[in-house]
Write a protein that holds these residues in place. Structure first.
Motif, mmCIF file in Angstrom:
data_model
loop_
_atom_site.group_PDB
_atom_site.id
_atom_site.type_symbol
_atom_site.label_atom_id
_atom_site.label_comp_id
_atom_site.label_asym_id
_atom_site.label_seq_id
_atom_site.Cartn_x
_atom_site.Cartn_y
_atom_site.Cartn_z
ATOM 1 N N GLU A 1 6.514 3.786 6.425
ATOM 2 C CA GLU A 1 7.898 3.900 5.940
ATOM 3 C C GLU A 1 8.236 2.737 5.000
ATOM 4 O O GLU A 1 8.881 2.927 3.962
ATOM 5 C CB GLU A 1 8.859 3.902 7.136
ATOM 6 C CG GLU A 1 10.261 4.376 6.820
ATOM 7 C CD GLU A 1 10.333 5.859 6.527
ATOM 8 O OE1 GLU A 1 11.307 6.268 5.867
ATOM 9 O OE2 GLU A 1 9.420 6.604 6.934
ATOM 10 N N ILE A 2 7.776 1.533 5.343
ATOM 11 C CA ILE A 2 8.000 0.366 4.487
ATOM 12 C C ILE A 2 7.303 0.562 3.141
ATOM 13 O O ILE A 2 7.876 0.301 2.075
ATOM 14 C CB ILE A 2 7.488 -0.917 5.174
ATOM 15 C CG1 ILE A 2 8.334 -1.233 6.404
ATOM 16 C CG2 ILE A 2 7.501 -2.095 4.194
ATOM 17 C CD1 ILE A 2 7.768 -2.337 7.285
ATOM 18 N N LEU A 3 6.086 1.044 3.182
ATOM 19 C CA LEU A 3 5.313 1.251 1.959
ATOM 20 C C LEU A 3 5.944 2.319 1.073
ATOM 21 O O LEU A 3 5.922 2.209 -0.163
ATOM 22 C CB LEU A 3 3.870 1.639 2.306
ATOM 23 C CG LEU A 3 3.049 0.570 3.022
ATOM 24 C CD1 LEU A 3 1.681 1.127 3.417
ATOM 25 C CD2 LEU A 3 2.881 -0.668 2.166
ATOM 26 N N LEU A 4 6.502 3.340 1.669
ATOM 27 C CA LEU A 4 7.135 4.413 0.911
ATOM 28 C C LEU A 4 8.348 3.921 0.132
ATOM 29 O O LEU A 4 8.694 4.472 -0.919
ATOM 30 C CB LEU A 4 7.547 5.561 1.841
ATOM 31 C CG LEU A 4 6.408 6.451 2.344
ATOM 32 C CD1 LEU A 4 6.887 7.360 3.464
ATOM 33 C CD2 LEU A 4 5.836 7.281 1.202
ATOM 34 N N PHE A 5 8.996 2.876 0.636
ATOM 35 C CA PHE A 5 10.164 2.317 -0.036
ATOM 36 C C PHE A 5 9.808 1.142 -0.948
ATOM 37 O O PHE A 5 10.685 0.525 -1.539
ATOM 38 C CB PHE A 5 11.215 1.868 0.993
ATOM 39 C CG PHE A 5 12.025 2.999 1.551
ATOM 40 C CD1 PHE A 5 13.120 3.498 0.860
ATOM 41 C CD2 PHE A 5 11.670 3.592 2.755
ATOM 42 C CE1 PHE A 5 13.869 4.555 1.362
ATOM 43 C CE2 PHE A 5 12.407 4.647 3.272
ATOM 44 C CZ PHE A 5 13.510 5.131 2.576
ATOM 45 N N SER A 6 8.523 0.850 -1.070
ATOM 46 C CA SER A 6 8.064 -0.241 -1.938
ATOM 47 C C SER A 6 7.546 0.321 -3.254
ATOM 48 O O SER A 6 7.194 1.489 -3.346
ATOM 49 C CB SER A 6 6.946 -1.026 -1.245
ATOM 50 O OG SER A 6 7.375 -1.512 0.009
ATOM 51 N N THR A 7 7.496 -0.523 -4.281
ATOM 52 C CA THR A 7 6.969 -0.077 -5.564
ATOM 53 C C THR A 7 5.447 0.035 -5.496
ATOM 54 O O THR A 7 4.798 -0.639 -4.680
ATOM 55 C CB THR A 7 7.335 -1.057 -6.690
ATOM 56 O OG1 THR A 7 6.686 -2.318 -6.443
ATOM 57 C CG2 THR A 7 8.841 -1.259 -6.780
ATOM 58 N N SER A 8 4.890 0.867 -6.340
ATOM 59 C CA SER A 8 3.430 1.037 -6.370
ATOM 60 C C SER A 8 2.729 -0.296 -6.606
ATOM 61 O O SER A 8 1.719 -0.607 -5.982
ATOM 62 C CB SER A 8 3.049 2.035 -7.474
ATOM 63 O OG SER A 8 3.670 3.270 -7.257
ATOM 64 N N MET A 9 3.282 -1.083 -7.538
ATOM 65 C CA MET A 9 2.659 -2.368 -7.852
ATOM 66 C C MET A 9 2.687 -3.318 -6.666
ATOM 67 O O MET A 9 1.733 -4.033 -6.409
ATOM 68 C CB MET A 9 3.366 -3.005 -9.055
ATOM 69 C CG MET A 9 3.055 -2.351 -10.388
ATOM 70 S SD MET A 9 1.288 -2.354 -10.746
ATOM 71 C CE MET A 9 0.927 -4.097 -10.662
ATOM 72 N N HIS A 10 3.789 -3.339 -5.929
ATOM 73 C CA HIS A 10 3.906 -4.234 -4.772
ATOM 74 C C HIS A 10 2.885 -3.858 -3.706
ATOM 75 O O HIS A 10 2.267 -4.725 -3.077
ATOM 76 C CB HIS A 10 5.328 -4.175 -4.214
ATOM 77 C CG HIS A 10 5.655 -5.294 -3.286
ATOM 78 N ND1 HIS A 10 6.667 -5.236 -2.359
ATOM 79 C CD2 HIS A 10 5.085 -6.519 -3.120
ATOM 80 C CE1 HIS A 10 6.706 -6.357 -1.665
ATOM 81 N NE2 HIS A 10 5.758 -7.158 -2.106
ATOM 82 N N THR B 1 0.069 -6.678 -3.179
ATOM 83 C CA THR B 1 0.431 -7.534 -2.039
ATOM 84 C C THR B 1 0.293 -6.853 -0.679
ATOM 85 O O THR B 1 -0.492 -7.283 0.166
ATOM 86 C CB THR B 1 1.895 -8.036 -2.201
ATOM 87 O OG1 THR B 1 2.049 -8.633 -3.480
ATOM 88 C CG2 THR B 1 2.229 -9.044 -1.117
ATOM 89 N N LEU B 2 1.038 -5.793 -0.484
ATOM 90 C CA LEU B 2 1.204 -5.243 0.866
ATOM 91 C C LEU B 2 -0.082 -4.708 1.480
ATOM 92 O O LEU B 2 -0.268 -4.797 2.700
ATOM 93 C CB LEU B 2 2.275 -4.133 0.845
ATOM 94 C CG LEU B 2 3.682 -4.593 0.482
ATOM 95 C CD1 LEU B 2 4.656 -3.423 0.509
ATOM 96 C CD2 LEU B 2 4.154 -5.695 1.430
ATOM 97 N N GLN B 3 -0.969 -4.170 0.656
ATOM 98 C CA GLN B 3 -2.194 -3.606 1.245
ATOM 99 C C GLN B 3 -3.124 -4.689 1.813
ATOM 100 O O GLN B 3 -4.064 -4.379 2.545
ATOM 101 C CB GLN B 3 -2.934 -2.758 0.217
ATOM 102 C CG GLN B 3 -3.571 -3.523 -0.924
ATOM 103 C CD GLN B 3 -4.515 -2.643 -1.720
ATOM 104 O OE1 GLN B 3 -5.112 -1.700 -1.192
ATOM 105 N NE2 GLN B 3 -4.668 -2.959 -3.002
#
Length: 204
Positions: free
Chosen positions: A11-20, A24-26
């Motif tokens: 859910e957090i990833l779905l609300f994040s930008t592709s670049m982020h 970072t997040l992955q």
């Protein structure tokens, strides 16, 4: 550190930008990396600042999931165009509206993109370098329901558009060689949107 449930991470990833997500997040943890590479996350992708090398790597790893791709502020290389065709085999929408106008969106690009058999929506940048040969390649894509080709000063012969009988949305604004004949060719189409503004050879 207490790990979040998989659904919460997604859910957090779905609300994040592709670049982020990519930059970072992955890399937060193994669980985040797994969630960041699920096919659900990459169906509709908007890419803004990737350089061509990074863009190609992204297509290789995630292209198989992408259904809608929007590329912004990026000068597409010829190789990137080939990779979109090669790796994005489920692509239904390609939006290049905001790519740099000097991108290689020309006759060769049209030949490449015409090989994407799943593509139904194609939005090209203003003042592309597409010529008559390139336009004929585009018109072989009989499955297209959306075509944007604004500000083109090169295409003279628009007659191949007669093959695009599935068109519902057509934007040829400021294409200087569009004239009354085009209106005759598309008269039988079930268009929902048509933009011929600044096509001065079209009269009442």
């Amino acid at each position: 550190m207490l790990e979040l449930p998989y659904d919460c991470i997604l859910e957090i990833l779905l609300f994040s930008t592709s670049m982020h997500v990519l930059e970072t997040l992955q890399f937060v943890s193994r669980e985040w990396h797994e969630a960041a590479n699920t096919n659900v996350l990459w169906k509709d992708v908007s890419i803004k600042t990737l350089q061509n090398k990074g863009f190609l790597g992204f297509l290789k790893t995630h292209g198989k999931h992408i259904q809608k791709l929007k590329v912004t502020s990026l000068r597409l290389s010829r190789n990137a165009s080939w990779k979109i065709c090669l790796f994005c085999n489920k692509l239904t929408k390609l939006d290049l509206t905001n790519c740099y106008s000097d991108s290689l969106v020309d006759e060769k690009f049209c030949f490449i993109v015409s090989k994407i058999k799943t593509l139904t929506k194609l939005l090209l940048p203003n003042e592309s370098k597409v010529n008559d040969v390139g336009f004929r390649h585009l018109c072989k894509m009989s499955q297209l329901d959306t075509l944007q080709l604004r500000g083109n000063h090169i295409i003279i012969d628009f007659s191949p558009i007669k093959k695009l009988k599935q068109l519902k949305n057509l934007n040829l604004s400021a294409c200087v060689y569009v004239d009354n004949r085009l209106c005759e060719w598309i008269a039988g189409f079930k268009l929902e949107f048509l933009n011929l503004s600044y096509c001065y050879q079209v009269n009442m």
